[in-house]
Structures are given as structure tokens and as C-alpha cells.
Design a protein around this motif. Structure first.
Motif, PDB file in Angstrom:
ATOM      1  N   PRO A 108       0.836  -1.203   0.000  1.00  0.00           N
ATOM      2  CA  PRO A 108       0.000   0.000   0.000  1.00  0.00           C
ATOM      3  C   PRO A 108       0.871   1.254   0.000  1.00  0.00           C
ATOM      4  O   PRO A 108       1.480   1.587   1.014  1.00  0.00           O
ATOM      5  N   VAL A 109       0.942   1.892  -1.126  1.00  0.00           N
ATOM      6  CA  VAL A 109       1.741   3.111  -1.232  1.00  0.00           C
ATOM      7  C   VAL A 109       0.992   4.105  -2.102  1.00  0.00           C
ATOM      8  O   VAL A 109       0.397   3.743  -3.103  1.00  0.00           O
ATOM      9  N   ARG A 110       0.993   5.350  -1.652  1.00  0.00           N
ATOM     10  CA  ARG A 110       0.402   6.443  -2.438  1.00  0.00           C
ATOM     11  C   ARG A 110       1.468   7.524  -2.522  1.00  0.00           C
ATOM     12  O   ARG A 110       2.084   7.871  -1.526  1.00  0.00           O
ATOM     13  N   ARG A 111       1.653   8.008  -3.710  1.00  0.00           N
ATOM     14  CA  ARG A 111       2.573   9.122  -3.940  1.00  0.00           C
ATOM     15  C   ARG A 111       1.850  10.156  -4.778  1.00  0.00           C
ATOM     16  O   ARG A 111       0.946   9.825  -5.549  1.00  0.00           O
ATOM     17  N   GLU A 112       2.259  11.412  -4.640  1.00  0.00           N
ATOM     18  CA  GLU A 112       1.630  12.469  -5.439  1.00  0.00           C
ATOM     19  C   GLU A 112       1.716  12.161  -6.917  1.00  0.00           C
ATOM     20  O   GLU A 112       0.752  12.336  -7.650  1.00  0.00           O
TER      21      GLU A 112
END
Length: 165
Positions: A108-112
């Protein structure tokens, strides 16, 4: 003096009916801007590297950028993995630098910003990678190469160079 509130004439007070409260619409999630950069599978890594450079030059923080490859691992990912899996994944958790991974990333990773590198593989894998990349991006998805019809018809899609959203 004014009469007490209860004694004031006016419309009758409405008493809510018992039962569930009316639903309020969920707040809309911000739309991710999608930019496409034309590239053949052989050119995709180079175009992605150029895109990352432009993003950094435009003021993006390195930790805001995730680069995902559809086929062969990016050379920088291969380099980082040479120091061991534990160190490689620790860099993702630290979030201080551009992170390079396979498009099938399940963590689970979110980046701009997500830069999707379509550097080969079956078209179905590219289409799946596009959908996953959208889930990982919070502001901008840059697609280098052909990720299939879904990527071409995406709302808000603008061809061109990546920049600050």
C-alpha cells in the motif's frame, strides 16, 4: 420587550421522522491528472527518466514520485535491489527519494506522482498496470508508452510534458 422564543408566532416546527438519517453524498476524491508521453517500449525508460528529471526541476520532492515499470525492472531498481531486499523496501517506507518498482506492486503506497513505464509486456498487463498506477497516484499520473485504450480515453488526460499539478 420581545416575547420569549416559544411564544413567537411563526411557521410550525418540523419534527424529524424516526428512522435512518438522510444520506449525504460522499465527498468527491480529487481527480488524478493523467499525462501521456509517446514512447515505444524501447524508449519508455528513457522518456520516464526525462519525466522524472522535469518533475524534480519543477519543484517536486523526490519522495513524492513513484516510478512503476510494466516489463523489465528499471535499471535504478535493479541497482537498489543489489543491496538486498530489506534495504530496498526500507527506502519505500522512508519515502525520502524517488522509488522504482514493478507495476504489480502490492504494497500500500500512495505518492503524489506516479510515472508508469510501459516498456513491454502484454497489452493486458499494461492496462492492469495503468489501473493500479491510478490507485497509487494522488495528483498526477505520467504514462510513458502505450497503456491501452483506458489510458487513451481517460478523463482529464492531457498529452505533453509532466509538470507541477
Amino acid at each position: 420587550p420581545a416575547p420569549p422564543r416559544a411564544a413567537r408566532p411563526g411557521p410550525p416546527q418540523l419534527v424529524p421522522k424516526p428512522g435512518p438519517a438522510p444520506r449525504r453524498p460522499a465527498p468527491a476524491e480529487p481527480r488524478v491528472e493523467v499525462q501521456r508521453i509517446a514512447a515505444t517500449p524501447a524508449q519508455a525508460v528513457e522518456r520516464a527518466d526525462d519525466a522524472v528529471d522535469l518533475l524534480l526541476e519543477s519543484g517536486r520532492n523526490p519522495g513524492d514520485i513513484l516510478v512503476l515499470t510494466v516489463d523489465e525492472a528499471h535499471p535504478w531498481q535493479q541497482h537498489e535491489l543489489s543491496f538486498g531486499e530489506e534495504r530496498y523496501w526500507a527506502q519505500l517506507a522512508e519515502g525520502g527519494d524517488v522509488f522504482y518498482a514493478d507495476a504489480a506492486l502490492t504494497r500500500p503506497v500512495r505518492r503524489e506522482v506516479v510515472v508508469l513505464v510501459v516498456n513491454g509486456g502484454p497489452s493486458a498487463r499494461a492496462a492492469e498496470a495503468y489501473a493500479r498506477a491510478l490507485d497509487h497516484a494522488t495528483a498526477l499520473l505520467v504514462v510513458c508508452g502505450d497503456a491501452g485504450p483506458a489510458a487513451k480515453g481517460a478523463a482529464g488526460t492531457t498529452p505533453g510534458r509532466p509538470g507541477k499539478a
